[in-house]
Design a protein around this motif. Structure first.
Motif, PDB file in Angstrom:
ATOM      1  N   HIS A 320      -3.162  -3.460 -12.439  1.00  0.00           N
ATOM      2  CA  HIS A 320      -3.378  -3.995 -13.695  1.00  0.00           C
ATOM      3  C   HIS A 320      -3.385  -5.704 -13.643  1.00  0.00           C
ATOM      4  N   ASP A 321      -2.654  -6.023 -12.957  1.00  0.00           N
ATOM      5  CA  ASP A 321      -2.226  -7.543 -13.167  1.00  0.00           C
ATOM      6  C   ASP A 321      -3.158  -8.591 -11.967  1.00  0.00           C
ATOM      7  N   GLU A 322      -3.326  -7.699 -10.702  1.00  0.00           N
ATOM      8  CA  GLU A 322      -3.992  -8.459  -9.766  1.00  0.00           C
ATOM      9  C   GLU A 322      -5.252  -8.827  -9.973  1.00  0.00           C
ATOM     10  N   PRO A 323      -5.886 -10.157  -9.937  1.00  0.00           N
ATOM     11  CA  PRO A 323      -7.179 -10.593 -10.309  1.00  0.00           C
ATOM     12  C   PRO A 323      -8.178  -9.816  -9.240  1.00  0.00           C
ATOM     13  N   ASP A 324      -9.438  -9.481  -9.391  1.00  0.00           N
ATOM     14  CA  ASP A 324     -10.261  -9.187  -8.615  1.00  0.00           C
ATOM     15  C   ASP A 324     -10.612 -10.203  -7.286  1.00  0.00           C
ATOM     16  N   PRO A 325     -10.741  -9.703  -6.125  1.00  0.00           N
ATOM     17  CA  PRO A 325     -11.081  -8.168  -5.865  1.00  0.00           C
ATOM     18  C   PRO A 325      -9.895  -7.375  -5.442  1.00  0.00           C
ATOM     19  N   GLN A 326      -8.760  -7.540  -5.862  1.00  0.00           N
ATOM     20  CA  GLN A 326      -7.600  -6.865  -5.825  1.00  0.00           C
ATOM     21  C   GLN A 326      -7.209  -6.437  -4.182  1.00  0.00           C
ATOM     22  N   PRO A 327      -7.106  -7.317  -3.184  1.00  0.00           N
ATOM     23  CA  PRO A 327      -6.514  -6.966  -2.085  1.00  0.00           C
ATOM     24  C   PRO A 327      -5.552  -6.100  -1.789  1.00  0.00           C
ATOM     25  N   ASN A 328      -4.390  -6.385  -2.586  1.00  0.00           N
ATOM     26  CA  ASN A 328      -3.216  -5.671  -2.377  1.00  0.00           C
ATOM     27  C   ASN A 328      -3.380  -4.384  -2.944  1.00  0.00           C
ATOM     28  N   THR A 329      -4.188  -3.946  -4.228  1.00  0.00           N
ATOM     29  CA  THR A 329      -4.335  -2.918  -4.518  1.00  0.00           C
ATOM     30  C   THR A 329      -5.148  -2.237  -3.519  1.00  0.00           C
ATOM     31  N   ASN A 330      -5.961  -2.658  -2.941  1.00  0.00           N
ATOM     32  CA  ASN A 330      -6.781  -2.112  -1.929  1.00  0.00           C
ATOM     33  C   ASN A 330      -6.041  -1.562  -0.724  1.00  0.00           C
ATOM     34  N   ARG A 331      -4.945  -2.444  -0.262  1.00  0.00           N
ATOM     35  CA  ARG A 331      -4.127  -1.930   0.618  1.00  0.00           C
ATOM     36  C   ARG A 331      -3.120  -0.798   0.178  1.00  0.00           C
ATOM     37  N   GLY A 332      -2.835  -0.620  -1.021  1.00  0.00           N
ATOM     38  CA  GLY A 332      -2.016   0.450  -1.232  1.00  0.00           C
ATOM     39  C   GLY A 332      -2.628   1.746  -1.498  1.00  0.00           C
ATOM     40  N   ILE A 333      -4.048   1.486  -2.093  1.00  0.00           N
ATOM     41  CA  ILE A 333      -4.958   2.912  -1.960  1.00  0.00           C
ATOM     42  C   ILE A 333      -5.174   3.334  -0.417  1.00  0.00           C
ATOM     43  N   ILE A 334      -5.227   2.427   0.473  1.00  0.00           N
ATOM     44  CA  ILE A 334      -5.518   2.835   1.980  1.00  0.00           C
ATOM     45  C   ILE A 334      -4.272   3.406   2.453  1.00  0.00           C
ATOM     46  N   TYR A 335      -3.305   2.859   1.908  1.00  0.00           N
ATOM     47  CA  TYR A 335      -1.811   3.360   2.347  1.00  0.00           C
ATOM     48  C   TYR A 335      -1.659   4.875   2.063  1.00  0.00           C
ATOM     49  N   ALA A 336      -2.153   5.088   0.807  1.00  0.00           N
ATOM     50  CA  ALA A 336      -2.101   6.463   0.311  1.00  0.00           C
ATOM     51  C   ALA A 336      -2.912   7.334   1.123  1.00  0.00           C
ATOM     52  N   MET A 337      -4.047   7.101   1.335  1.00  0.00           N
ATOM     53  CA  MET A 337      -5.151   7.811   2.351  1.00  0.00           C
ATOM     54  C   MET A 337      -4.746   7.724   3.547  1.00  0.00           C
ATOM     55  N   GLU A 338      -3.811   7.055   4.089  1.00  0.00           N
ATOM     56  CA  GLU A 338      -3.196   7.297   5.419  1.00  0.00           C
ATOM     57  C   GLU A 338      -2.085   8.218   5.510  1.00  0.00           C
ATOM     58  N   ARG A 339      -1.444   8.427   4.398  1.00  0.00           N
ATOM     59  CA  ARG A 339      -0.337   9.556   4.127  1.00  0.00           C
ATOM     60  C   ARG A 339      -1.116  10.685   4.064  1.00  0.00           C
ATOM     61  N   LEU A 340      -2.228  11.005   3.442  1.00  0.00           N
ATOM     62  CA  LEU A 340      -2.966  11.936   3.281  1.00  0.00           C
ATOM     63  C   LEU A 340      -3.404  12.535   4.571  1.00  0.00           C
TER      64      LEU A 340
END
Length: 440
Positions: A320-340
């Motif tokens: 919610h708070d990270e400005p676009d393009p949200q690089p850290n949020t992107n890292r978190g989503i990729i991390y979740a896909m790594e665990r999948l």
């Protein structure tokens, strides 16, 4: 060459601490016909159904593959699933929309899992896994298995936050969060996880294993040794996990969960997820259950990812708070896909018949929302993983051009796993058709 046919549910038996212990076997060649397409007695190979859930959605522009059809090209956020041993099993459905009550996170969780509106505090209908388990779950020791990796942060409470399996209104099936407890419950209750599994389960069944080994051909002797080695490796990884935090009772979760409990788990989340995935794979391989849910992160994902340097709530501080393009949020989503990907690889590593466990699984991976920052419900994230005994193609990107109902995904996977469901959902969530493009 195999010397004789072997029953699918052959067990290695023994005693530990005065109690009987039984260890199921991973699939051996002796359990199947000559082509590996059915069991030795002619019965078909079992099909399994699963849900893998991660909180707070995706970035649709980083998630959607650039090509459609077979052999889709991976996007940035789906790159972890591009490993050759699992990509051919992964189908992507994009362009879908959640049609039910659109309250953030809770509404999306209810919509994709039950096809119904969220209700005041809990789902109004049973979840898709429960409906499937009513039809195929009774064939195994456990009708279904609910697993997770950690509890939610303080301030996040209620059924929606802490469970993704529901047997009906206000009836949650809370996940087991401690892989030690799952292992002990399924493979040997006499082995106390609090003692670090000091006595190996294999010590109890060593004589039975040696006796069985004498009846097997060379290929199955190697598979048996691999199975026993894998079980021992799991035991060692379980013993090495930190005790604090992973032994909470999920049935009593409240907003008062201790910060240190959450931090302990999340600081070792990759390891916890890998071990839980390996335990799950062995449980499925031994045909103890054919239905499972896997709660990786809760709806809204009010958690940090300290292993990759993301501290504070992933939901607020980043999505919610990270400005676009949200690089850290992107890292978190990729991390979740790594665990999948870790979960998929654990299933793909175990041979079954002419293929692997993933050839006989149908798994839906999804979330509680699309674009987390705006709580979008279009471009719903949905993956269909496995071939479900040949009912699913695998490796297809299907893109809807008409905002089709996202509830078509769970119906597709449920039917592929063997559930005879004419429809799924109610009201705006009601669907009667699956996604033909991913069906074989």
């Amino acid at each position: 060459m195999t010397k004789h046919a072997l029953g699918r549910r052959t067990l290695l038996r023994g005693f530990a601490h005065g109690s009987a212990v039984a260890l199921g076997l991973a699939p051996l060649e002796a359990m199947f016909n000559g082509s590996g397409t059915a069991h030795a007695d002619g019965t078909p190979l079992p099909r399994r159904f699963g849900v893998w859930f991660f909180g707070n959605g995706i970035h649709p522009w980083r998630w959607t593959p650039p090509t459609t059809g077979a052999n889709w090209q991976p996007s940035e956020q789906l790159m972890p699933l591009a490993a050759p041993e699992i990509k051919r099993y992964v189908s992507v459905a994009t362009g879908l929309e959640m049609k039910t009550d659109r309250g953030p996170h809770k509404g999306g969780t209810a919509g994709i899992l039950t096809g119904a509106n969220q209700g005041t505090v809990a789902p109004l209908a049973p979840s898709i896994d429960w409906l499937v388990s009513e039809q195929i779950g009774g064939l195994t020791r456990f009708r279904s298995l609910e697993l997770g990796t950690h509890v939610s942060n303080p301030g996040v409470s209620g059924i929606f936050a802490n469970a993704i399996s529901y047997s009906g209104p206000n009836r949650a099936n809370y996940p087991e969060l401690d892989p030690r407890k799952v292992f002990a419950r399924l493979f040997g209750n006499s082995l106390d996880p609090r003692l670090g599994l000091r006595r190996s389960l294999l010590d109890a069944v060593v004589r039975d294993a040696a006796s069985l080994r004498q009846t097997l051909g060379a290929g199955d002797r190697a598979r048996l040794d691999q199975h026993l080695d894998s079980v021992r490796l799991i035991e060692k990884r379980l013993a090495a996990l930190p005790v604090a935090g992973v032994c909470a009772n999920p049935g009593a979760l409240t907003s008062t969960i201790a910060n240190e409990d959450v931090t302990s788990v999340l600081s070792h989340l990759t390891e916890v997820n890998q071990v839980m995935s390996q335990v799950l794979a062995r449980v499925i391989a031994c045909d103890m259950t054919r239905v499972f849910t896997y709660l990786f992160t809760n709806a809204a994902a009010h958690n940090p990812y300290p292993e990759i340097g993301l501290y504070g709530s992933f939901h607020e501080r980043y999505c919610h708070d990270e400005p676009d393009p949200q690089p850290n949020t992107n890292r978190g989503i990729i991390y979740a896909m790594e665990r999948l990907a870790d979960t998929c690889k654990a299933l793909a590593a175990i041979p079954e018949g002419a293929g692997t466990l993933l050839d006989n699984c149908g798994i839906m991976a999804t979330s509680c929302v699309s674009y987390g920052k705006t709580h979008s419900v279009t471009e719903w994230p949905a993956l269909i993983i496995g071939r479900a005994g040949g009912a699913l193609k695998g490796g297809v990107h299907y893109r809807s051009t008409s905002n089709e109902n996202a509830a078509r995904v769970p119906l597709t996977v449920a039917r592929a796993a063997g559930a005879k469901l004419a429809t799924f959902g109610v009201g705006n969530g009601l669907v009667a058709d699956g996604i033909a493009a991913v069906e074989a």
